[in-house]
Design an enzyme around this catalytic site. Structure first.
Site, PDB file in Angstrom:
ATOM      1  CB  SER A 686      -0.855   0.122   1.182  1.00 15.91           C
ATOM      2  OG  SER A 686      -0.126   0.010   2.428  1.00 15.91           O
ATOM      3  CE  LYS A 729      -3.268   0.937   5.184  1.00 15.71           C
ATOM      4  NZ  LYS A 729      -3.130   0.575   3.774  1.00 15.71           N
TER       5      LYS A 729
END
Length: 804
Positions: A686, A729
């Site tokens: 990511s 996140k």
């Protein structure tokens, strides 16, 4: 030894078939005559010379045998006495005279008349005959001594003669032989051959009697021992009665408990068998202790006792709301579970797995479920467990064996349907003693756990009514087969607003009570708690927040106690914990506010990462230097993250003209990518767009915005792919006061899971390509270089493919 046939004679006599007996010569035998044909034959004999031919029939159940159903050799007998009985039968006493062989049989006036031939043998005496007679006599004496059915003096007197034939017949008549063996002996006319056969039979019968005597001796000794123990046990009972300890023994009490326990059929039979063994054991033996412990465990486990379940949805909802703030998805699942149990008569137990960062309330949520459903709650910590026997137990052959923790926890619960929490299921390990996670496969499978087998109990135990809840921080360490048996529910980290509410409702009252403070002595202002959350904790859960609140309460408690110890000191006013007083009590801030760092810099990008303890921000730096095109990555990056950096470089080199870079820029430059906090391992795809943005900024000299964070995987064509852990996140970005983020377009489906206040506070950019990322993240777009015509056509073709 020689024998010779001396003469033979033929006689015609009435014949009587007899059942279940063989008449030998010189043998006195009484029996009852009842058959009409036999009565007529007897009367015919009595009317003549009182001689009758007796032959045994093959099958005793046949009432009227035919001549071919009667043995061909029998005995001529003399009728000594006869007596007619009231019922019409005749009781008769006969004495055998000599054996004879049937020549022919005729049916004469309702009874058999037989022509028989007798054979006379002459035996020459000698040493061999004397030795044989002596041997038979000696063997028969032994036989009589061993046999309990014969009188010794009478039998010894009966065999004291030198006639070989008479000796053989006397001994044969008194041996315990079956009909076939006696008939075989009767059919031997030669006296010497018959005596030899008798000697062989005596050898066999004496051996049988010796074996029987040995067995009887053993049985007698065992019976004597059992009688002795019975006598002593009865004496112990009498002594206990005199001492006032009750009339009923411990065994009787155990038997009553077993019958009242409600065990399964298999368990009941095993318990009763073990109780019988215990009853026959000496009370002080080691084996007795093992058996008693086993029975105690069988009785201690709940077999039929169940807690009455609360199925009131409003009550359950009230309990969950009062114990936990937020966690709406979890509460909905629990209420759905209760609704199903209200509609289904015999539902199977549920198996849930709460996955989330430490401190988000997984364990306390399990306790709230037990409270909401009215069930007992037990908790088993599996962290560090590496022995399969911890789950299934040890077999009773081992010294100090015990059931596994599953059965021990069921005993602790005392009911068949508790809420059973398997804490830290992701932290089990494996070694040479087995794999405990494999043993849990049976425990957590609704199709199998109704017959769970513990090694110690060794009987099937029903776990299907248990509500299992497993907790874990991560899923990748749990075997796939075990994951498949559980319904996984993820608990994400809390937002700052949720943490503030949790602190006000739960943490502050809990710590005030723990430190003995009241409302008149201390109060927490919202801005004070906000300062604690932002500057002294940086976590997904609230464990450290509770610890810091407790720290403040202890310091205030110390001030109050010091003031009380001073004479004539005025009472301290209420201490209000506001933002300035937090730093006074706890010292300098532990975490800096990132507002100071939110300036635009070249080669520095804020990325978002997922960790076992929740989401985190991850600053990524890139710089260039003279070199030969080498790409260096540091910061303890994993293989996947290094490959993401290489993919980003591949994309940049293929699009160099777009960023105003020479096509061979990499030949004279080295690029260094670094992710700070180098001691912490990092991995995952990511960070692809984060690394690409940092490298583009370093190569072009264009600063990256410092108020924006990003996450996404990059391909060689510049596509941005979806990532996982989006909620964690974004919570991390919000925690660090970053209110703008770049996300993959494919993650748009995950946005409904994000708390509404987070979505309202943050500006989210959903992108599909790297070009969109750079337009948003960089202060300005790079100026593309003009290309020669062939290169321009190639570039345009590539852009068209990328667009389409």
């Amino acid at each position: 030894m020689l024998t010779s046939r001396e003469k033979s004679d033929t006689k015609r006599l009435p014949m009587m078939p007899i059942r279940d007996v063989v008449i030998f010569p010189f043998m006195m035998t009484p029996f009852v005559v009842g058959r009409e044909s036999s009565v007529r034959a007897l009367e015919e004999a009595l009317a003549g010379e009182k001689k009758i031919f007796l032959a045994t029939q093959h099958d005793a159940s046949v009432d009227e045998p035919r001549p071919d159903e009667i043995f061909g050799v029998g005995t001529i007998a003399s009728i000594v006495q006869s007596l007619k009985l009231p019922d019409g039968n005749i009781k008769v006493l006969v004495e055998g005279v000599e054996r004879a062989k049937v020549v022919s049989v005729s049916d004469d006036e309702g009874f058999f008349r037989a022509i028989v031939r007798t054979l006379q043998y002459r035996v020459e005496s000698g040493p061999q005959l004397d030795a044989l007679i002596s041997r038979v006599t000696t063997l028969f004496e032994q036989y009589v001594k061993l046999s309990q059915n014969l009188n010794y003096e009478t039998m010894i007197a009966a065999i004291r003669h030198d006639d070989a034939g008479k000796l053989a017949d006397t001994v044969g008549a008194n041996l315990q032989l079956n009909i076939e063996e006696k008939q075989e002996l009767l059919e031997i006319f030669d006296p010497i051959e018959r005596l030899t056969r008798v000697a062989d039979m005596l050898d066999i019968e004496i051996e049988k009697l010796n074996v029987d005597r040995t067995i009887q001796g053993r049985v007698k000794r065992q019976m004597e021992k059992a009688q002795k123990e019975y006598y002593l046990n009865e004496k112990i009972k009498a002594i206990q009665k005199e001492l006032g300890r009750g009339e009923k023994s411990e065994i009787d009490e155990l038997k009553k408990k077993i019958e009242a326990a409600g065990m399964t059929k298999d368990a009941y039979e095993k318990a009763m068998a073990e109780l019988k063994r215990l009853e026959n054991m000496p009370p002080m033996s080691a084996e007795s202790t093992v058996s008693r412990n086993y029975l105690d465990w069988l009785l201690a486990v709940p077999w039929k006792k169940k807690t009455k379940e609360i199925r009131d949805l409003k009550y359950a909802q009230g309990v969950l709301e009062s114990d936990h703030y937020g966690l709406e998805k979890i509460k909905e699942r629990i209420l759905e579970f209760l609704a199903v149990r209200r509609l289904v008569q015999n539902p199977k137990g549920s198996i849930l797995c709460f996955v989330g960062a430490p401190g988000v309330g997984k364990t306390s949520l399990g306790m709230s479920i037990a409270k909401a459903t009215g069930r007992k709650f037990v908790r088993l910590s599996l962290g560090g467990v590496r022995d399969e026997a911890e789950v299934r137990g040890h077999r009773r052959t081992y010294i100090g064996a015990l059931p596994g923790q599953v059965i021990q926890m069921m005993r602790k619960a005392g009911t068949r349907n508790p809420v059973f929490m398997l804490d830290e299921v992701d932290k089990m390990s494996t070694d040479f003693r087995g794999d405990p996670s494999a043993a849990l496969l049976e425990v957590l499978d609704p199709e199998q756990n109704y017959m769970f087998m513990d090694h110690y109990l060794d009987v099937e135990y029903d776990l299907s009514q248990v509500f299992f809840i497993a907790t874990a921080n991560v899923l990748h360490t749990i075997p796939p087969a075990l994951q498949d048996r559980m319904e996984v529910i993820r608990l994400s980290g809390y937002t700052e607003f949720e943490k503030l509410e949790i602190a006000k409702r739960f943490l502050v009252p809990k710590q005030m009570k723990a430190t003995g403070l009241g409302d008149k002595q201390i109060s927490f202002a919202d801005e004070g708690l906000q300062a604690l959350i932002q500057h002294y904790t940086r976590e997904a859960g609230v464990r450290n927040l509770e610890r810091e609140i407790g720290n403040i309460c202890r310091k205030v408690a110390r001030k109050i106690v010091n003031n009380m110890s001073e004479q004539n000191a005025p009472e301290l006013p209420q201490v209000e914990i506001a933002a300035p007083s937090v730093s006074e009590l706890l010292g300098p801030q532990k975490f800096r506010d990132l507002n100071a760092e939110k300036k635009n810099e070249v080669g520095t990008v804020i990325g978002l990462a997922w960790t076992e303890v929740g989401g985190q921000i991850l600053t990524t730096e890139a710089t260039t230097m003279e070199g030969r095109g080498k790409l260096t990555t540091t910061g303890k990056l994993g293989d996947v993250m290094q490959e993401s950096a290489q993919a980003a470089m591949g994309y940049l080199r293929s699009r160099a003209y777009r960023f105003g870079l020479a096509r061979d820029f990499y030949r004279s430059l080295d690029i260094h990518v670094h992710v700070p906090e180098g001691a912490i391992p990092k991995d995952g795809p990511s960070a692809g767009i984060t690394i690409a943005t940092a490298v583009v900024s370093a190569l072009t000299g264009i600063p990256v915005r410092g108020d924006i964070a990003m996450t996404g995987e990059i391909t060689l064509r510049g596509k941005v792919l979806a990532i996982g852990g989006l909620k964690e996140k974004l919570l991390a970005a919000h925690r660090h006061v970053i209110y703008e983020a770049i996300l993959p377009k494919d993650n748009e489906k995950d946005l409904p899971d994000i708390p509404e206040n987070i979505r309202n506070d943050m500006k989210l950019h959903l992108v599909e390509s790297m070009d969109e990322v750079l337009k948003i993240a960089l202060e300005r777009e790079p100026v593309a270089l003009p290309l020669p015509p062939p290169a321009v056509e190639i570039a345009r073709a590539g852009d068209d493919k990328l667009t389409h």
